[in-house]
Every structure is written in C-alpha cells, then in structure tokens.
Write an enzyme that holds these catalytic residues in place. Structure first.
Site, PDB file in Angstrom:
ATOM      1  N   THR A 149       0.827  -1.213   0.000  1.00 24.17           N
ATOM      2  CA  THR A 149       0.000   0.000   0.000  1.00 24.17           C
ATOM      3  C   THR A 149       0.861   1.263   0.000  1.00 24.17           C
ATOM      4  O   THR A 149       1.896   1.317   0.656  1.00 24.17           O
ATOM      5  CB  THR A 149      -0.893  -0.006   1.261  1.00 24.17           C
ATOM      6  OG1 THR A 149      -1.596  -1.239   1.287  1.00 24.17           O
ATOM      7  CG2 THR A 149      -1.874   1.149   1.269  1.00 24.17           C
ATOM      8  N   GLY A 188       3.155  -3.143   8.473  1.00 22.94           N
ATOM      9  CA  GLY A 188       3.435  -3.420   9.890  1.00 22.94           C
ATOM     10  C   GLY A 188       4.916  -3.708  10.092  1.00 22.94           C
ATOM     11  O   GLY A 188       5.528  -4.435   9.306  1.00 22.94           O
ATOM     12  N   GLU A 431      -6.066  -5.896   4.049  1.00 20.58           N
ATOM     13  CA  GLU A 431      -6.091  -7.087   3.185  1.00 20.58           C
ATOM     14  C   GLU A 431      -7.276  -7.075   2.229  1.00 20.58           C
ATOM     15  O   GLU A 431      -7.880  -8.113   1.953  1.00 20.58           O
ATOM     16  CB  GLU A 431      -6.090  -8.351   4.053  1.00 20.58           C
ATOM     17  CG  GLU A 431      -5.267  -9.463   3.480  1.00 20.58           C
ATOM     18  CD  GLU A 431      -3.839  -9.064   3.168  1.00 20.58           C
ATOM     19  OE1 GLU A 431      -3.125  -8.627   4.069  1.00 20.58           O
ATOM     20  OE2 GLU A 431      -3.450  -9.187   1.994  1.00 20.58           O
TER      21      GLU A 431
END
Ligand SMILES: CCCCCCCCCCCCCCCC(=O)SCCNC(=O)CCNC(=O)[C@H](O)C(C)(C)COP(=O)(O)OP(=O)(O)OC[C@H]1O[C@@H](n2cnc3c(N)ncnc32)[C@H](O)[C@@H]1OP(=O)(O)O
Ligand SMILES: Cc1cc2nc3c(=O)[nH]c(=O)nc-3n(C[C@H](O)[C@H](O)[C@H](O)COP(=O)(O)OP(=O)(O)OC[C@H]3O[C@@H](n4cnc5c(N)ncnc54)[C@H](O)[C@@H]3O)c2cc1C
Length: 666
Positions: A149, A188, A431
């Site tokens: 992303t 993350g 997701e």
C-alpha cells in the site's frame, strides 16, 4: 508462588450445569487432542517466563515505551518458540497466533514478518530464491514486512506508483518513489523494526511498463540498523488500534537491488531484460488470498475472545430484579442479554467451521497451481474475498455488541474489549477493503449467473444458481436444510436483480462500467447474501459431519448452536426471505418461538461453551472475563495500578487547581 483465588460462586454453579464435556469440545475446536496439548504446553512455558510479565500495564506507557516493550517481549517470545520447536514439532500457526496475545497484548511488530513476509517468499520465490532467503527469514536473521500500500493507493494496486526500472548493464533494478503519493504507507513493522521488506512496484524495462511485481529489498544496515542510502523510512504515528504494530512509511531514491531480488516464481526478467510472462498475472496477488483465508480464522478467535469475556461477566454480574422482593438476577438471565451473547458463541463456531473447509480449498488450489492447473482459482478468489469481508465485519459488530453487553465496565481498557475491537475493526479494511472485496465476488457472481443462463455446469459454491433456475421454489419448512435453501434463493434472487439492473442501464445506453457502478449497491447486497448462504450451508454441513464422531451430549449442543445461527439470520433477514423465498408470515412467527427455545436450551451451557474456547487469562487479559470471575476485585486491582493513584495529591493541584479555585472564590 501466585495466590490461588476462590472461583466466583455463580461461575461454579454455571459450570456444574453444563451438559457436555468441555474438554471434548476444546479438542474439536483445536483440531485434535494433540494440538490442544501442544498449545497448552507452549502457553504454560510462556506463563512462567518472568521477563514477560509487565510491571506497569502497557496502557500507561508512552507510545515509544510501548513499542520498545513490545520489541523486547517479541524477541523473548521468539526465543522461547525456537527452544520449544528444537525439542518438539513446529508449532501450528494458529497456536503461535493465540500465544502471541499473552505476550504482546496488542499487535506484534513482527506480525507481518510471519504473516506475509515469509509466506510471500514461499509463494512467490523460485526454489533458488527460497533457498537464499527462507532459512534466514525463518531464523529471523533478517526481519521483513509486506510493503504494498502507498499513500495514494491501497485498493487499486494496478495504480501503485513505486517504480522498479531494470538496468540490463548492471543487472539491477532501480527503485524510485516519484511523488509523495508513491510512498509506501501502512506496512506493519516497517517503522523501526524490519531490515527487509517485500516491495510491490511497477516494473519498467526499456521504458515499457510490465505491471506490478514483488521485490525483496534490504532497507536497513544489518549491523547499525541505519536506513541504507536512498531509503527514507519511518513510523506513521498513532492509530485507532494496532498500537504496537509499528506501521511505517518508505520511499526510494534511485535505490538499486540485484536482478535476483525480483521474486520470480510467476514472471521473470532475464539478464538481457527479456520479460517472461507468468501463467496468470494475478498469481502475484497470491499472498493476499492466503491472508484473506486466515482472516476467517482470526475472526473466529476474536469473536471467541469477546464472547468469553462477556458471557463470564454476564454470569457474575447481578443487576435489577425480575420480580419484586426477589434477589437481583444474573444479567445472563435476561433474554435480551442471551440474544446479544449466544450469537457471538455460534458465530465463532460458524467461522471456525468455515475456515476448516476454506483452508482445505486453498491448499488444493496451491497444489493444482504447482501442476500448472488453475481451474479452481477464480472460485477460491471469490470465496476468500466475500468470506474475509463478511467474517471480519460480523466479528467487528459482535465484539462491539459484547462490549455493550458489559455495560460501563466494557468501556474500561482493562476489560480488553477496546483492544480486541481495535484489532477486529482493522481487519475490515486491511487485506482488501470490505466493499471492494464484496465487489470482487460480485464480479464472479455475475459471470456465474450468465453461465447458469447458458446452461453451463457451475463451480460447487454457485451450483445453487442452476437449481434455482431449474426448479420452482421449494415448499417452505422450518428445518435448517430448507432454511439454508431459502438463503440460497435470496442470494440467487439478488444476483439476478443485480444482473438485470446492469443490463437495464446498458440497454439505456450506459457503458458497462457505468452500469456496474449504478448497480453496485445491489451488487454488494448480492455478494453479502451469497456469503451468508455459504456460511450457513458450510456450517450446517460441517456440524452434521462432526456430530457423528463426537459424544451424543456434545452433538446435541453443537446442533443447538448451528440452529441458533441459522434461525438468528433468518429473523435478521426475514424481509429478504419474504421477497425471495416461499417463507410465510406464520413460519416467521414459529421461528421466533424456536429462537427463544434455542436461547433457553443454550443457557445452561453458555459458560461451558466459552470455557471450551480454552482462552487462558494471560491471553484474555480481561478484568471482566477471567476464569475465576473475580471481576470487582480485578477492576479495583487494575485501577490501583494507575500512576495517578501513586500519590495522594497530584502536583497539578498546586500548579493549577488551587490558584484556579482561589480565584473562583466569591
Ligand atoms: C491460521 C491462523 C494464522 C493466523 C495468522 C494471521 C496472520 C495474518 C497477518 C496478516 C496481517 C495483515 C495486515 C494487513 C496487510 C495488508 O493489508 S497488505 C495489503 C493488502 N491489499 C489489498 O488487499 C489490496 C486490495 N486490492 C486488490 O486485491 C486488487 O486491486 C483488486 C481489488 C482485486 C483488483 O485487482 P485488479 O488487478 O484491478 O483486478 P480486476 O480488474 O478487478 O480483476 C481482473 C481479474 O483478476 C481476478 N483477480 C483479482 N484478484 C485476484 C486474486 N487475488 N486471485 C485470482 N484472481 C484475481 C478477478 O477476479 C478478475 O477476474 P475476471 O473477472 O477478469 O475473470
Ligand atoms: C491496521 C492496518 C494495517 C495495514 N497493514 C498493511 C501492511 O502491512 N501492508 C500493506 O501493504 N498495507 C497495509 N494496510 C493497508 C490496507 O491494505 C489498505 O488500507 C486497504 O487495502 C484499503 O485501501 P485504501 O486505504 O487505499 O482504501 P481506499 O481504497 O481509498 O478506500 C476508501 C473508500 O473508497 C471505497 N472504494 C475504493 N475503491 C472502490 C471501488 N473500486 N469500488 C467501490 N468503492 C471503492 C472503499 O470502499 C472505501 O469506502 C494496512 C491497513 C490498516 C488499516
């Protein structure tokens, strides 16, 4: 030695009422006695690691301290896991995932390493690439994340802006982030934890664009941990939840990586810059399919956690009288409370059962792809999209419902419900955003409908469309099997309506894409109805299958739960069933009574059912949901840990309050 406290008397009585063997259900939910034993053994080892006990509750730490503490504990957890796996079998991913909660409390900064970095090397790397990076990644000699992303694009990944331009002279790719919107944003662990990442970038060779591909990129020096020249990396700051996940941003400036760093299992770039196309360009999206399947399992677990907290609390909590002069009742005896909570238990079971068959379907597709067969890939993509979307959304609603069911105390951080909610609600977006994934499934459903009209044989999950076209609607009966057929009729009817709506707009002169947009509210409704039919059908079939291999007393309880789930959704969607199936008003009246009967049947087993999830107090981290039910004592103990309670008068009194009050005196 830890003090052993008396178990709350209400909980003792509840456990005595239980009609089935709790342990038997735990084994069933875990997938076998051995899995449960392995899990408990590992959790027990963790429980006794002194360094993992927090002296100060994490909520009182600063953003920075919280992160540092999470890294410290994650490293200890990883070492304990390595030692455990040296002596025994490798732990199952579900067991590691569960145990992580006992340590991190929130989301681990290594979450993406195990969740997506390692799986992408496995799924997208050639055998040579796997040989190079997997041992290091598995041993955590390198730590990675999945950087797809960007600030400007998350959903439309074909629109990603990071470029990887091939330089045949040096056999390297040059990575660039041309604009602020091209910066990676969200991964993350990217902030300050990882030294590697999978970067998804647009491939350019000799000025021609070849679409997005995954590259393995080292971003920090392995010794100093400093960002390498040409890398700009950092943390994105506080979020609604995911406090310790260390989500980050990343930009590239003429950053060079060797040719071998493009993961080339599917498509390849040869030394001279020749591009070799893969069997199917969408295989690049493979890790996302795997994670979407896993999110169904995560949703089951989050729902189980919230149900455990809220059901135990409801058994301990007394509030108001049902009849004057009688003692205040346990709140679990209010039917409205049972209505809020028992669906939470049944939903967790529905998702566990769904995950079991969906994961098998995923493994079958992976096996087929190894043999260059991809027939079942579109069906798996459609199923994983709608089931990820529905399970995460339902879990979010249920966790919030459980919080509300705990009244004011559910709002306490020490109930742990806010953290569980922060996690669950994130999964609705990550997701693959909820609506977007439903629309992916709708795309498949429109094609399936066209094939059904053409009389073609359909994949099993949509075969009901052919039955619906062929037969008159079945005579209604209030049996689970007929109700499931009813859900299929709703789905088929909504799929047809959405299809017709698109055709109508096209006939009126709209482009297909505009017609699609104009029909998209109907399309997502069709996708949701399809999901519900799949969930109910799968849950019922799995329950029938397992019921023959468990004790009659457990089979009976499992049957109550599946019926509750199906009747609950019948009543929630009664309007749709009245439109699209043969159900009548009288049938609905009967089902309302049936629902109340089921609540009464489940009532004595409620605590036993949540005990069977076997979620330890260390994992649950909840003042309201602990096994011993010492709710009030724990609330007070946790409150006493507030730094504000460490001194009788806070300095702000002398600095601000006292002068303020003085001035205010008349
Ligand atoms: C066991 C328990 C352990 C627990 C352990 C848990 C650990 C779990 C840790 C993880 C923690 C995560 C934390 C968040 C991590 C992120 O969030 S990572 C980033 C995730 N990002 C996304 O999901 C992006 C969502 N977007 C997309 O996937 C794509 O852009 C879309 C929406 C599918 C559209 O793609 P597109 O290339 O524009 O394709 P489109 O034109 O729509 O369709 C073209 C064709 O491709 C097909 N297609 C599209 N996608 C696929 C696909 N994936 N496969 C096959 N076919 C596909 C379409 O069906 C369509 O087929 P046809 O109709 O033409 O036949
Ligand atoms: C906690 C968290 C962790 C994450 N971790 C990672 C990670 O580790 N790695 C990573 O790469 N990414 C990660 N992400 C990013 C995540 O995958 C994206 O946020 C997600 O895919 C949604 O994309 P977006 O943010 O661009 O939303 P957008 O697509 O901008 O969505 C905004 C709105 O537009 C609507 N919309 C968009 N497109 C369409 C369409 N075609 N039709 C109809 N409606 C549409 C959506 O429905 C939504 O309502 C994470 C996100 C979160 C919240």
């Amino acid at each position: 030695m830890a003090t052993v406290h008396k178990i709350n008397e209400d909980l003792v009585k509840e456990r005595q009422k239980c009609t089935f063997n709790v342990q038997e259900l735990t084994y069933l939910l875990d997938g076998g006695e051995e899995v449960t034993k392995e899990r408990r053994e590992f959790e027990n080892i963790l429980r006794n690691v002194k360094e993992l006990q927090d002296e100060v509750p994490e909520v009182y730490l600063s953003h920075k301290e919280r992160y540092e503490n999470a890294v410290r504990k994650t490293c200890i957890l990883q070492n304990v896991r390595n030692d455990f796996e040296k002596k025994r079998e490798v732990l199952s991913p579900r067991n590691i995932f569960r145990a992580g909660y006992a340590v991190i409390k929130d989301v681990s900064p290594f979450f993406l390493h195990n969740g997506m970095f390692v799986p992408t090397i496995i799924g997208q790397g050639t055998p040579e690439q796997q040989a190079e990076w997997l041992p290091k990644a598995k041993a955590m000699a390198i730590i990675g994340t999945y950087a797809q992303t960007e600030l400007g694009h998350g959903t439309f990944i074909r629109g990603l802006e990071t470029t990887a331009t091939y330089d045949a002279k040096t056999e390297e790719f040059i990575l660039n982030s041309p604009k602020v919107t091209s910066y990676k944003w969200w991964p993350g662990g990217l902030g300050t934890t990882v030294n590697h990442c999978i970067t998804v970038a647009q491939l350019y060779i000799n000025g021609k664009k070849y679409g997005i591909h995954p590259f393995i990129v080292q971003i920090r020096d392995l010794e100093t941990h400093k960002p390498l020249p040409g890398i700009k990396v950092g943390e994105i700051g506080p979020k609604m939840g995911f406090a310790t996940a260390n989500n980050g941003f990343l930009g590239f400036q003429n950053f060079r990586i060797p040719r071998k760093n493009m993961l080339m299992k599917n498509a390849q770039v040869l030394k001279d810059g020749t591009f070799v196309k893969g069997m199917n360009e969408k295989l690049t999206y493979g890790t996302m399919v795997m994670v979407r399947v896993n999110i169904v399992s995560d949703s089951a677990f989050h729902t189980a956690m919230a149900a455990t907290i809220a059901v135990r609390y409801a058994a301990v909590r007394h509030q108001s009288q049902l009849k004057a002069k009688e003692p205040e009742v346990q709140i679990i005896d209010y039917l409205t409370q049972q209505h809020k909570l028992f669906i939470a238990i049944a939903t967790s079971h529905a998702f566990s059962n769904t995950y079991t068959w969906l994961y098998q379907a995923y493994l079958k597709v992976v096996e087929d792809l190894g043999k260059q067969k991809q027939d079942h890939l579109p069906e798996l993509h459609a199923l994983s999209c709608c089931l990820k979307a529905t399970s995460s959304r339902d879990a979010g609603v249920i966790v919030e419902q459980c919080r509300l069911a705990c009244g004011g105390h559910g709002y306490m951080a020490s109930s742990n419900l806010p953290i569980i909610y922060g996690y669950t609600t994130a999964a609705i977006t990550y997701e693959g955003e909820h609506t977007v994934l439903l629309l992916q499934t709708a795309r498949y459903l429109m094609k399936a409908w066209m094939s059904a009209l053409e009389g073609k044989v359909l994949a099993p999950s949509v075969a009901y469309l052919v039955d619906w076209l062929k037969s008159d609607k079945q005579r209604w009966q209030n049996t689970p099997e007929v109700i499931v057929k009813g859900f299929q009729h709703v789905a088929a009817g909504k799929i047809k309506d959405a299809f017709d709506a698109i055709q109508k707009h096209v006939k009126a002169g709209k482009d297909y894409e505009d017609a699609w947009n104009l029909a998209s509210v109907q399309l997502i409704k069709a996708s949701e109805a399809h999901s519900r039919a799949i969930l109910c059908d799968g849950y019922l079939r799995e329950t029938v299958r397992t019921s023959s291999s468990v004790s009659p007393s457990l089979a009976k309880v499992l049957n109550h739960l599946v019926q509750l789930y199906i009747v609950y959704w019948t009543l929630e969607t009664a309007g749709d069933l009245l439109v699209y199936s043969n159900i009548g008003k009288d049938d609905i009246a009967v089902l309302k009574e049936k629902y109340e009967e089921l609540l009464a049947l489940i009532r004595p087993n409620a605590v036993g059912l949540v005990d069977a999830f076997d979620i330890s107090d260390e994992i649950l981290q909840s003042t309201l949901g602990s096994y011993d039910g010492r709710v009030y004592e724990r609330l007070m103990e946790e409150a006493m840990k507030s730094p504000l309670n460490k001194e009788p008068v806070n300095q702000s009194f002398h600095k601000y309050l006292k002068p303020f009050i003085k001035k205010a005196k008349l």
